[in-house]
Design a protein around this motif. Structure first.
Motif, PDB file in Angstrom:
ATOM      1  N   GLY A  22      80.101   8.956 -12.933  1.00  0.00           N
ATOM      2  CA  GLY A  22      79.529   8.080 -11.603  1.00  0.00           C
ATOM      3  C   GLY A  22      77.513   7.292 -12.023  1.00  0.00           C
ATOM      4  O   GLY A  22      77.213   7.050 -11.026  1.00  0.00           O
ATOM      5  N   VAL A  23      77.290   7.447 -12.656  1.00  0.00           N
ATOM      6  CA  VAL A  23      76.355   6.505 -13.357  1.00  0.00           C
ATOM      7  C   VAL A  23      76.029   5.993 -13.986  1.00  0.00           C
ATOM      8  O   VAL A  23      76.654   6.139 -15.367  1.00  0.00           O
ATOM      9  CB  VAL A  23      74.807   7.945 -13.761  1.00  0.00           C
ATOM     10  CG1 VAL A  23      73.871   7.614 -13.385  1.00  0.00           C
ATOM     11  CG2 VAL A  23      74.620   8.858 -11.855  1.00  0.00           C
ATOM     12  N   SER A  24      75.481   4.905 -14.428  1.00  0.00           N
ATOM     13  CA  SER A  24      75.798   3.825 -15.819  1.00  0.00           C
ATOM     14  C   SER A  24      74.248   4.336 -16.348  1.00  0.00           C
ATOM     15  O   SER A  24      72.995   4.020 -15.397  1.00  0.00           O
ATOM     16  CB  SER A  24      75.961   1.938 -14.711  1.00  0.00           C
ATOM     17  OG  SER A  24      75.531   1.133 -15.875  1.00  0.00           O
ATOM     18  N   ARG A  25      74.543   4.344 -16.905  1.00  0.00           N
ATOM     19  CA  ARG A  25      73.047   4.664 -18.305  1.00  0.00           C
ATOM     20  C   ARG A  25      72.473   3.208 -18.825  1.00  0.00           C
ATOM     21  O   ARG A  25      73.580   3.124 -19.610  1.00  0.00           O
ATOM     22  CB  ARG A  25      73.403   5.390 -18.808  1.00  0.00           C
ATOM     23  CG  ARG A  25      72.319   5.946 -19.661  1.00  0.00           C
ATOM     24  CD  ARG A  25      72.051   7.170 -20.184  1.00  0.00           C
ATOM     25  NE  ARG A  25      70.074   7.335 -20.728  1.00  0.00           N
ATOM     26  CZ  ARG A  25      69.683   7.096 -21.605  1.00  0.00           C
ATOM     27  NH1 ARG A  25      70.648   6.376 -22.656  1.00  0.00           N
ATOM     28  NH2 ARG A  25      68.658   7.491 -22.359  1.00  0.00           N
ATOM     29  N   ALA A  26      71.202   2.449 -18.413  1.00  0.00           N
ATOM     30  CA  ALA A  26      70.685   1.304 -19.038  1.00  0.00           C
ATOM     31  C   ALA A  26      70.286   1.967 -20.277  1.00  0.00           C
ATOM     32  O   ALA A  26      69.867   3.443 -21.150  1.00  0.00           O
ATOM     33  CB  ALA A  26      69.659   0.667 -18.787  1.00  0.00           C
TER      34      ALA A  26
END
Length: 58
Positions: A22-26
């Motif tokens: 549920g989280v997009s990480r750069a």
């Protein structure tokens, strides 16, 4: 924390835990301690919440 579904990365301040799903990480995630005239807080840059298709359509 890992058994509860969190992922950990190392930062200058120690471990940073965030949800594995549920989280997009750069490529680079940073946690910064900032002081504004109205608040003192931590700001996290490099993580964003992934919205599913149902949230976008409604």
């Amino acid at each position: 924390m890992r058994e509860k579904g969190y992922t950990a990365d190392q930062s200058e301040l120690g471990n940073v835990y965030y949800p594995a799903e549920g989280v997009s990480r750069a490529e680079t995630v940073s946690v910064n301690y900032v002081e504004y005239p109205w608040i003192t807080c931590f700001e996290v840059k490099g993580l964003s919440i992934v919205k599913d298709k149902n949230d976008i359509e409604n």
